[in-house]
Design an enzyme around this catalytic site. Sequence first.
Site, PDB file in Angstrom:
ATOM      1  N   ARG A 139       0.815  -1.240   0.000  1.00  0.00           N
ATOM      2  CA  ARG A 139       0.000   0.000   0.000  1.00  0.00           C
ATOM      3  C   ARG A 139       0.840   1.278   0.000  1.00  0.00           C
ATOM      4  O   ARG A 139       0.366   2.348   0.389  1.00  0.00           O
ATOM      5  CB  ARG A 139      -0.980   0.025   1.177  1.00  0.00           C
ATOM      6  CG  ARG A 139      -1.984  -1.094   1.124  1.00  0.00           C
ATOM      7  CD  ARG A 139      -3.159  -0.807   2.022  1.00  0.00           C
ATOM      8  NE  ARG A 139      -4.089  -1.907   1.999  1.00  0.00           N
ATOM      9  CZ  ARG A 139      -4.014  -2.967   2.788  1.00  0.00           C
ATOM     10  NH1 ARG A 139      -3.056  -3.057   3.676  1.00  0.00           N
ATOM     11  NH2 ARG A 139      -4.906  -3.920   2.679  1.00  0.00           N
TER      12      ARG A 139
ATOM     13  N   LYS B 143       2.791  11.055 -11.947  1.00  0.00           N
ATOM     14  CA  LYS B 143       2.026  10.101 -12.758  1.00  0.00           C
ATOM     15  C   LYS B 143       2.835   8.816 -12.823  1.00  0.00           C
ATOM     16  O   LYS B 143       3.979   8.820 -13.260  1.00  0.00           O
ATOM     17  CB  LYS B 143       1.825  10.634 -14.172  1.00  0.00           C
ATOM     18  CG  LYS B 143       0.566  11.458 -14.347  1.00  0.00           C
ATOM     19  CD  LYS B 143       0.263  11.679 -15.811  1.00  0.00           C
ATOM     20  CE  LYS B 143      -0.938  12.563 -15.988  1.00  0.00           C
ATOM     21  NZ  LYS B 143      -1.201  12.873 -17.407  1.00  0.00           N
TER      22      LYS B 143
ATOM     23  N   GLU C   3       9.207  16.682 -26.148  1.00  0.00           N
ATOM     24  CA  GLU C   3       8.456  17.109 -24.951  1.00  0.00           C
ATOM     25  C   GLU C   3       8.843  18.540 -24.563  1.00  0.00           C
ATOM     26  O   GLU C   3       8.012  19.299 -24.063  1.00  0.00           O
ATOM     27  CB  GLU C   3       8.687  16.149 -23.776  1.00  0.00           C
ATOM     28  CG  GLU C   3       8.285  14.690 -24.031  1.00  0.00           C
ATOM     29  CD  GLU C   3       6.771  14.412 -23.965  1.00  0.00           C
ATOM     30  OE1 GLU C   3       5.975  15.350 -23.753  1.00  0.00           O
ATOM     31  OE2 GLU C   3       6.397  13.235 -24.154  1.00  0.00           O
TER      32      GLU C   3
ATOM     33  N   LYS D 194       6.683  22.624 -15.923  1.00  0.00           N
ATOM     34  CA  LYS D 194       5.997  21.403 -15.478  1.00  0.00           C
ATOM     35  C   LYS D 194       5.536  21.556 -14.020  1.00  0.00           C
ATOM     36  O   LYS D 194       4.426  21.163 -13.649  1.00  0.00           O
ATOM     37  CB  LYS D 194       6.938  20.205 -15.639  1.00  0.00           C
ATOM     38  CG  LYS D 194       6.366  18.885 -15.183  1.00  0.00           C
ATOM     39  CD  LYS D 194       5.565  18.174 -16.244  1.00  0.00           C
ATOM     40  CE  LYS D 194       4.668  17.104 -15.674  1.00  0.00           C
ATOM     41  NZ  LYS D 194       4.873  15.766 -16.133  1.00  0.00           N
TER      42      LYS D 194
ATOM     43  N   GLU E  90      -5.014  16.270 -12.855  1.00  0.00           N
ATOM     44  CA  GLU E  90      -5.494  16.467 -14.229  1.00  0.00           C
ATOM     45  C   GLU E  90      -7.010  16.666 -14.312  1.00  0.00           C
ATOM     46  O   GLU E  90      -7.701  16.025 -15.097  1.00  0.00           O
ATOM     47  CB  GLU E  90      -5.051  15.294 -15.120  1.00  0.00           C
ATOM     48  CG  GLU E  90      -5.018  15.675 -16.590  1.00  0.00           C
ATOM     49  CD  GLU E  90      -4.364  14.616 -17.473  1.00  0.00           C
ATOM     50  OE1 GLU E  90      -3.183  14.320 -17.278  1.00  0.00           O
ATOM     51  OE2 GLU E  90      -5.056  14.102 -18.344  1.00  0.00           O
TER      52      GLU E  90
ATOM     53  N   ARG F 102      -3.703  20.438 -16.373  1.00  0.00           N
ATOM     54  CA  ARG F 102      -2.636  19.453 -16.614  1.00  0.00           C
ATOM     55  C   ARG F 102      -2.811  18.728 -17.947  1.00  0.00           C
ATOM     56  O   ARG F 102      -1.848  18.275 -18.553  1.00  0.00           O
ATOM     57  CB  ARG F 102      -2.559  18.454 -15.452  1.00  0.00           C
ATOM     58  CG  ARG F 102      -1.395  17.493 -15.603  1.00  0.00           C
ATOM     59  CD  ARG F 102      -1.080  16.734 -14.336  1.00  0.00           C
ATOM     60  NE  ARG F 102       0.055  15.860 -14.546  1.00  0.00           N
ATOM     61  CZ  ARG F 102       0.696  15.211 -13.602  1.00  0.00           C
ATOM     62  NH1 ARG F 102       0.314  15.320 -12.349  1.00  0.00           N
ATOM     63  NH2 ARG F 102       1.720  14.430 -13.884  1.00  0.00           N
TER      64      ARG F 102
ATOM     65  N   ASN G 282      -0.853  17.036 -22.551  1.00  0.00           N
ATOM     66  CA  ASN G 282      -1.138  15.980 -23.529  1.00  0.00           C
ATOM     67  C   ASN G 282      -1.150  16.511 -24.959  1.00  0.00           C
ATOM     68  O   ASN G 282      -1.558  15.796 -25.876  1.00  0.00           O
ATOM     69  CB  ASN G 282      -2.486  15.309 -23.221  1.00  0.00           C
ATOM     70  CG  ASN G 282      -2.461  14.617 -21.873  1.00  0.00           C
ATOM     71  OD1 ASN G 282      -1.419  14.151 -21.441  1.00  0.00           O
ATOM     72  ND2 ASN G 282      -3.600  14.578 -21.202  1.00  0.00           N
TER      73      ASN G 282
ATOM     74  N   HIS H 182      -0.409  14.288 -27.843  1.00  0.00           N
ATOM     75  CA  HIS H 182      -0.431  12.909 -27.351  1.00  0.00           C
ATOM     76  C   HIS H 182      -1.632  12.091 -27.850  1.00  0.00           C
ATOM     77  O   HIS H 182      -1.570  10.871 -27.874  1.00  0.00           O
ATOM     78  CB  HIS H 182      -0.389  12.878 -25.821  1.00  0.00           C
ATOM     79  CG  HIS H 182       0.991  13.145 -25.271  1.00  0.00           C
ATOM     80  ND1 HIS H 182       1.689  14.311 -25.530  1.00  0.00           N
ATOM     81  CD2 HIS H 182       1.821  12.392 -24.489  1.00  0.00           C
ATOM     82  CE1 HIS H 182       2.862  14.257 -24.921  1.00  0.00           C
ATOM     83  NE2 HIS H 182       2.969  13.109 -24.286  1.00  0.00           N
TER      84      HIS H 182
ATOM     85  N   HIS I  41      -0.234   8.980 -29.336  1.00  0.00           N
ATOM     86  CA  HIS I  41      -0.427   7.654 -28.723  1.00  0.00           C
ATOM     87  C   HIS I  41      -1.049   6.680 -29.720  1.00  0.00           C
ATOM     88  O   HIS I  41      -0.711   5.489 -29.731  1.00  0.00           O
ATOM     89  CB  HIS I  41      -1.336   7.762 -27.491  1.00  0.00           C
ATOM     90  CG  HIS I  41      -0.605   8.153 -26.242  1.00  0.00           C
ATOM     91  ND1 HIS I  41      -1.255   8.491 -25.080  1.00  0.00           N
ATOM     92  CD2 HIS I  41       0.716   8.254 -25.967  1.00  0.00           C
ATOM     93  CE1 HIS I  41      -0.355   8.786 -24.142  1.00  0.00           C
ATOM     94  NE2 HIS I  41       0.841   8.659 -24.661  1.00  0.00           N
TER      95      HIS I  41
ATOM     96  N   HIS J 213       8.203   7.067 -28.174  1.00  0.00           N
ATOM     97  CA  HIS J 213       7.144   7.951 -27.677  1.00  0.00           C
ATOM     98  C   HIS J 213       7.335   9.390 -28.166  1.00  0.00           C
ATOM     99  O   HIS J 213       6.416  10.004 -28.716  1.00  0.00           O
ATOM    100  CB  HIS J 213       7.113   7.885 -26.154  1.00  0.00           C
ATOM    101  CG  HIS J 213       6.116   8.804 -25.527  1.00  0.00           C
ATOM    102  ND1 HIS J 213       4.760   8.614 -25.650  1.00  0.00           N
ATOM    103  CD2 HIS J 213       6.279   9.938 -24.807  1.00  0.00           C
ATOM    104  CE1 HIS J 213       4.132   9.593 -25.023  1.00  0.00           C
ATOM    105  NE2 HIS J 213       5.028  10.411 -24.502  1.00  0.00           N
TER     106      HIS J 213
HETATM  107  N1  GLY Z   1       3.427  13.737 -18.909  1.00  0.00           N
HETATM  108  C1  GLY Z   1       2.193  14.390 -18.775  1.00  0.00           C
HETATM  109  C2  GLY Z   1       1.829  14.711 -17.367  1.00  0.00           C
HETATM  110  O1  GLY Z   1       2.642  14.575 -16.484  1.00  0.00           O
HETATM  111  O2  GLY Z   1       0.720  15.087 -17.106  1.00  0.00           O
END
Ligand code: GLY
Length: 374
Positions: free
Chosen positions: A128, A150, A192, A234, A244, A248, A252, A255, A259, A271
């Site tokens: 946990r 994330k 990125e 960031k 998000e 946030r 994307n 993406h 993706h 990626h």
């Molecule tokens: N890599 C995208 C984020 O951290 O939200």
Amino acid sequence: MVTEIKENRMPVSCPGFQDYDILFESGFDKLAKSCRALSEQERKVCIITDTNVEKLYGTAVKEALEKEFKEVYFIAFPAGESNKNLETVQKLYTFLIEHKLGRKDLLVALGGGVVGDVTGFTAATYQRGLDFVQVPTTLLSQVDSSIGGKTGVDFTGYKNMVGAFYMPKLVYMNTDVLKTLPAREFACGMAEVLKEALIKDGSFYGWLINSLYEIDDQEPETMKILLYNCCRIKKQVVENDPKEAGERALLNFGHTIGHAIEKAKDFELLHGECVALGCVAAAFISYQRQMLTFDEYYEIRDMFVPFNLPITVRDIDPENILALTKSDKKVEGSKIKFVLLKKIGKGVIDTSVTDEEILAGIKEIYVSEDDLRE
Ligand code: GLY
């Protein structure tokens, strides 16, 4: 606004989560003391890495940590996105159980985005939750994936489908590691970097254009400024919206289509390469909506080229890519949360982008066999 590195510590404070620092250091010398400072308790440490990073930094990091910790374990899983899955997590759980790691112990994620995501997810779920530290060794993980908590794995071909928001206790950036990064990996990180500038900071984007040659040469001072400013962007985004719920999702940008291409190509493209393609397609849709001028769109498109990133793709079926965008996580109800550019340096989330617009964006980057014959 572009800032010089003011101090080597950047605190991150996300509401609802514990605060942590991003440290900018040259070398691994300060890693052990920084990890030691996280807790007064004696604790076991387990370094988790992949087989590529193991060869480069495995011994150095293990020896560095052994100066402060009595028991340091080490495990490397095979490198590559195809190993970012529950099977790898299961092997890590087994290793941790065998070496009797418990909740008070510490995991160290030494590697790029895959290592960080897998280790973070293991840390979030094993017993946990236990502490973990991110030691990102690629440009992509330093500017993006190591910050903001994330974590997760791919599941039956769906990117990042299983995961958790789980913050590291520390992000330790060794700014020297970029020297050993293969050119293709460096390029992926730049995708990125460009993405972050495009959605959030027009002046940083201008600085990137003006610093193109220095970045290409990986001039150390230029790279430090680049890294610091990406982390600044960031940090701001994840502090405002850690889970998000809104802003946030701007990260994307590129993406949704990216993706889908990554999946359609069965991870043959990296990626960052797919993100570059997705950014071009999304910038094209923004141009079609008259949010960007033709010149701005072309400048964005051309910015990926000097960094050896693709702006066109072959051997895909645009209709199939469109269908795959629908299976991405960024779909709310039946609406895709698409990121467009209102202007350079200002991304916006838009749920009204139609299939026709997405298809037009995909066709803009697609080079068919007919195109090649012409
Ligand atoms: N890599 C995208 C984020 O951290 O939200």
